[in-house]
Enzyme design. Structure first.
Site, PDB file in Angstrom:
ATOM      1  N   ARG A  34       0.818  -1.218   0.000  1.00  0.00           N
ATOM      2  CA  ARG A  34       0.000   0.000   0.000  1.00  0.00           C
ATOM      3  C   ARG A  34       0.848   1.264   0.000  1.00  0.00           C
ATOM      4  NH1 ARG A  34      -4.628  -1.711   4.376  1.00  0.00           N
ATOM      5  NH2 ARG A  34      -5.436  -3.481   3.192  1.00  0.00           N
ATOM      6  N   CYS A  35       1.912   1.238  -0.746  1.00  0.00           N
ATOM      7  CA  CYS A  35       2.868   2.343  -0.794  1.00  0.00           C
ATOM      8  C   CYS A  35       2.745   3.035  -2.151  1.00  0.00           C
ATOM      9  CB  CYS A  35       4.272   1.765  -0.603  1.00  0.00           C
ATOM     10  SG  CYS A  35       5.624   2.953  -0.711  1.00  0.00           S
ATOM     11  N   GLY A  36       3.070   4.309  -2.193  1.00  0.00           N
ATOM     12  CA  GLY A  36       3.098   5.007  -3.470  1.00  0.00           C
ATOM     13  C   GLY A  36       4.105   4.399  -4.432  1.00  0.00           C
ATOM     14  N   LEU A  37       5.077   3.654  -3.903  1.00  0.00           N
ATOM     15  CA  LEU A  37       6.103   3.020  -4.740  1.00  0.00           C
ATOM     16  C   LEU A  37       5.750   1.579  -5.112  1.00  0.00           C
ATOM     17  CD1 LEU A  37       9.237   4.360  -2.818  1.00  0.00           C
ATOM     18  CD2 LEU A  37       8.202   5.281  -4.901  1.00  0.00           C
ATOM     19  N   THR A  38       4.596   1.094  -4.661  1.00  0.00           N
ATOM     20  CA  THR A  38       4.189  -0.290  -4.931  1.00  0.00           C
ATOM     21  C   THR A  38       4.224  -0.646  -6.414  1.00  0.00           C
ATOM     22  OG1 THR A  38       2.903  -0.370  -2.892  1.00  0.00           O
ATOM     23  CG2 THR A  38       2.346  -1.997  -4.563  1.00  0.00           C
TER      24      THR A  38
END
Length: 168
Positions: A34-38
């Site tokens: 659930r990360c912006g970098l996922t």
């Protein structure tokens, strides 16, 4: 202790070590769903597909320490990775990368310097460590460095077992 000897657990609960991949280049990545970098999972999977036959294995190490961005169970993580990004590379059980509960693997990896010569704590999700075929850390890439960036690809190509055989 060699990186190959540090006990790990796969996402499906099987005890393992990096020694199972001895002789291969490894790209270890602390991941989160659930990360912006996922979306970096896409590039990691493409690296796995492109370089697996030449001796690279990408290994995901989920971590929930940064913004609680990996809250799921092992089954939820596995389902998310396989259905959303088609992840085929090995995934380990959740680990802590910093602090009192730091996994022994990250005790070693945080000693590795990045391109600016900085070692120390993991800063965020999706940091990457390249391990050579003999089990030695070769490079560290910070979170915002895309998996398929020129610097990551060049470092991988330089340590692939096939590349090593050509220079020996």
């Amino acid at each position: 202790m060699s990186l190959y000897d540090i006990p790990l657990t796969t996402l499906d609960g099987r005890p393992t070590t990096l020694g199972e991949h001895a002789g291969r280049a490894l790209l270890l990545v602390n991941v989160a769903s659930r990360c912006g970098l996922t979306p970096q999972y896409e590039g990691l999977e493409r690296l796995q597909q492109e370089y697996a036959e030449r001796g690279l294995t990408v290994i995901g190490l989920p971590c929930n320490q940064f913004g609680r961005q990996e809250p799921g169970t092992a089954e939820e993580i596995q389902t998310f990775c396989s259905t959303t990004y088609g992840v085929s590379f090995p995934m380990m059980d959740k680990v802590e990368v910093n602090g009192e509960g730091q996994h022994p693997l990250f005790t070693e990896l945080t000693r590795v310097q990045d391109a600016e010569g900085v070692a120390g704590e993991v800063g965020w999700n999706f940091e990457k460590w390249l391990i050579g075929p003999a089990g030695e850390p070769v490079a560290r890439f910070r979170s915002r460095t895309e998996p398929e960036s020129d610097e990551v690809v060049a470092a991988i190509e330089a340590v692939l077992p096939a590349a090593q055989e050509q220079t020996d």
